[in-house]
Design an enzyme around this catalytic site. Structure first.
Site, mmCIF file in Angstrom:
data_model
loop_
_atom_site.group_PDB
_atom_site.id
_atom_site.type_symbol
_atom_site.label_atom_id
_atom_site.label_comp_id
_atom_site.label_asym_id
_atom_site.label_seq_id
_atom_site.Cartn_x
_atom_site.Cartn_y
_atom_site.Cartn_z
ATOM 1 N N PRO A 2 0.734 -1.289 0.267
ATOM 2 C CG PRO A 2 0.040 -1.735 2.009
ATOM 3 C CD PRO A 2 0.802 -1.905 1.304
ATOM 4 C CD GLU A 3 2.665 3.252 -4.310
ATOM 5 O OE1 GLU A 3 2.895 4.703 -4.420
ATOM 6 O OE2 GLU A 3 3.293 2.423 -5.218
ATOM 7 C CG HIS A 92 0.077 -15.354 6.392
ATOM 8 N ND1 HIS A 92 1.424 -15.556 6.690
ATOM 9 C CD2 HIS A 92 -0.057 -16.328 4.903
ATOM 10 C CE1 HIS A 92 1.294 -17.145 5.704
ATOM 11 N NE2 HIS A 92 0.843 -17.017 4.567
ATOM 12 N NE ARG A 110 6.897 -9.681 0.478
ATOM 13 C CZ ARG A 110 7.758 -8.891 -1.090
ATOM 14 N NH1 ARG A 110 6.629 -8.728 -0.922
ATOM 15 N NH2 ARG A 110 8.885 -9.080 -0.531
#
Length: 272
Positions: A2-3, A92, A110
Site C-alpha cells: 500500500p502506498e 496470516h 510477508r
DNA sequence: AGACGTACCTGACCGC
DNA sequence: TGCGGTCAGGTACGTC
C-alpha cells in the site's frame, strides 16, 4: 503495499466504521512483524475508545481516549479489514481486535508491517516519524519546495520520489505513474530537474494520488481496503506493470528497467 | 553526510 | 510433478 492512496482509503474506511467504538479484546496470534508487536499492546488497547483515525505518510494513526496512539504500517502485504462478525481465521491473520460492534483483522503475508502503541506526547519523538518529508497532498507541497529539496541530489529522480525523507507516501507504483504524467524520465538526475519541471511533477503527483484515492485505492495481489472491498485503481495504471504494452499516449512499448533494485516502468518516447 | 546494497518474509509464477 | 530462480506495494541498517 500500500502506498499513500491505499492507506488513505483504509483510514477513511475505518473512520466510517469504528470511530467511537470501544476495544473489548485483542488477540495477537503472531507478534513477529518487521518490528515486533510490543507485549503490552493488548493491555493498552483493551478498554480504550477510538477517538479519531488519521494518516501520516504511510502510517495509520488510531488515536485513543487513553492518551495513547495505536500506530499501524501495512508494509508490502498488510491488510486491515473490518467485519460485522468474527470471520473465519485465515492464513496470516496476525491480530484480531474485537470492538463493540466490529471485528478488525490485521493480515500480513510477508510480515513487513508494524503495529505499535505510543504515548501521544512521545509521537513526535518516534524515530520513524522524525525525518519524514512533506505530505504530497498538502498545499505546502509545491514545486519550489521540491526543487529546493532535490536540486543538489545526485540520485535519479525516481529514487528521490520514493525517498520518504523528501516526500512521503509515494512508493514504487506512483513514482512511475507520476513521472509518466509529468513527461519526465525516471533516469534523469534530480539535480537536473528544473524549477518549472518540479512544478509539473508536483501537480502530477497530487493528481495521480488524488485519482487513486477517488478510485478507492489500487489493488495488486494483496491489498484489500478496510471493509474488504477490492479497490479498482489497478485498471487505471498507465505504465506500471505494463512492460511491452502500448503507451497510452504514443503507442510505443512501455519499458521496464531496474533502479535501486526496484522495477521502473516508463515510455522512452514520451519521457525522453 | 549521502547514496547504495541488503535483509526481513511468504508466495506466485516461469522455464526446465 | 518438482525444483530453482526471480519477482512483489516498504523500511531499516550497515557500509562505502
Amino acid at each position: 503495499m500500500p502506498e499513500l492512496p491505499e492507506v488513505e482509503t483504509v483510514v477513511r474506511g475505518l473512520n466510517n466504521t469504528v470511530l467511537g467504538e470501544k476495544i473489548e479484546s485483542v488477540k495477537v496470534l503472531q507478534p513477529k512483524l518487521r518490528i515486533p508487536i510490543p507485549d503490552n499492546l493488548a493491555k493498552l488497547l483493551v478498554g480504550a475508545k477510538i477517538k479519531s483515525i488519521t494518516r501520516r505518510a504511510k502510517y495509520i494513526l488510531i488515536h485513543l481516549n487513553n492518551n495513547y496512539t495505536w500506530v499501524i504500517h501495512l508494509g508490502m502485504s498488510g491488510r486491515l479489514t473490518t467485519h460485522n462478525k468474527m470471520p473465519p481465521l485465515k492464513k496470516h491473520d496476525h491480530v484480531i481486535i474485537s470492538l463493540k460492534r466490529t471485528t478488525m483483522v490485521y493480515n500480513d503475508t510477508r510480515r513487513f508491517g508494524l503495529m505499535i502503541i505510543i504515548k501521544d506526547q512521545s509521537i513526535n519523538d518516534y524515530s520513524s516519524f522524525k525525518n519524514l518529508g512533506l505530505e504530497p497532498l498538502e498545499k505546502s507541497f509545491t514545486g519550489r519546495k521540491l526543487y529546493d529539496l532535490i536540486h543538489k541530489s545526485n540520485s535519479d529522480i525516481k529514487s528521490v520520489l520514493m525517498n520518504q525523507n523528501i516526500v512521503v507516501g509515494v512508493g514504487n507504483i506512483y513514482a512511475s505513474e507520476s513521472l509518466f504524467s509529468a513527461h519526465i524520465s525516471p533516469l534523469r538526475k534530480a539535480s537536473k530537474i528544473s524549477l518549472k519541471e518540479c512544478g509539473l511533477l508536483v501537480n502530477s503527483i497530487k493528481s495521480v494520488l488524488n485519482e487513486a484515492i477517488k478510485s478507492g485505492g489500487s489493488t495488486l495481489r494483496d491489498y484489500v481496503s478496510s471493509s474488504g472491498d477490492k479497490g479498482y485503481f489497478q485498471h487505471k495504471f498507465k505504465v506500471y506493470d505494463k512492460k511491452g504494452k502500448p503507451c497510452p499516449k504514443c503507442k510505443s512499448p512501455i519499458k521496464r528497467i531496474t533502479q535501486k533494485g526496484r522495477s521502473t516502468y516508463y515510455c522512452q518516447n514520451c519521457q525522453g
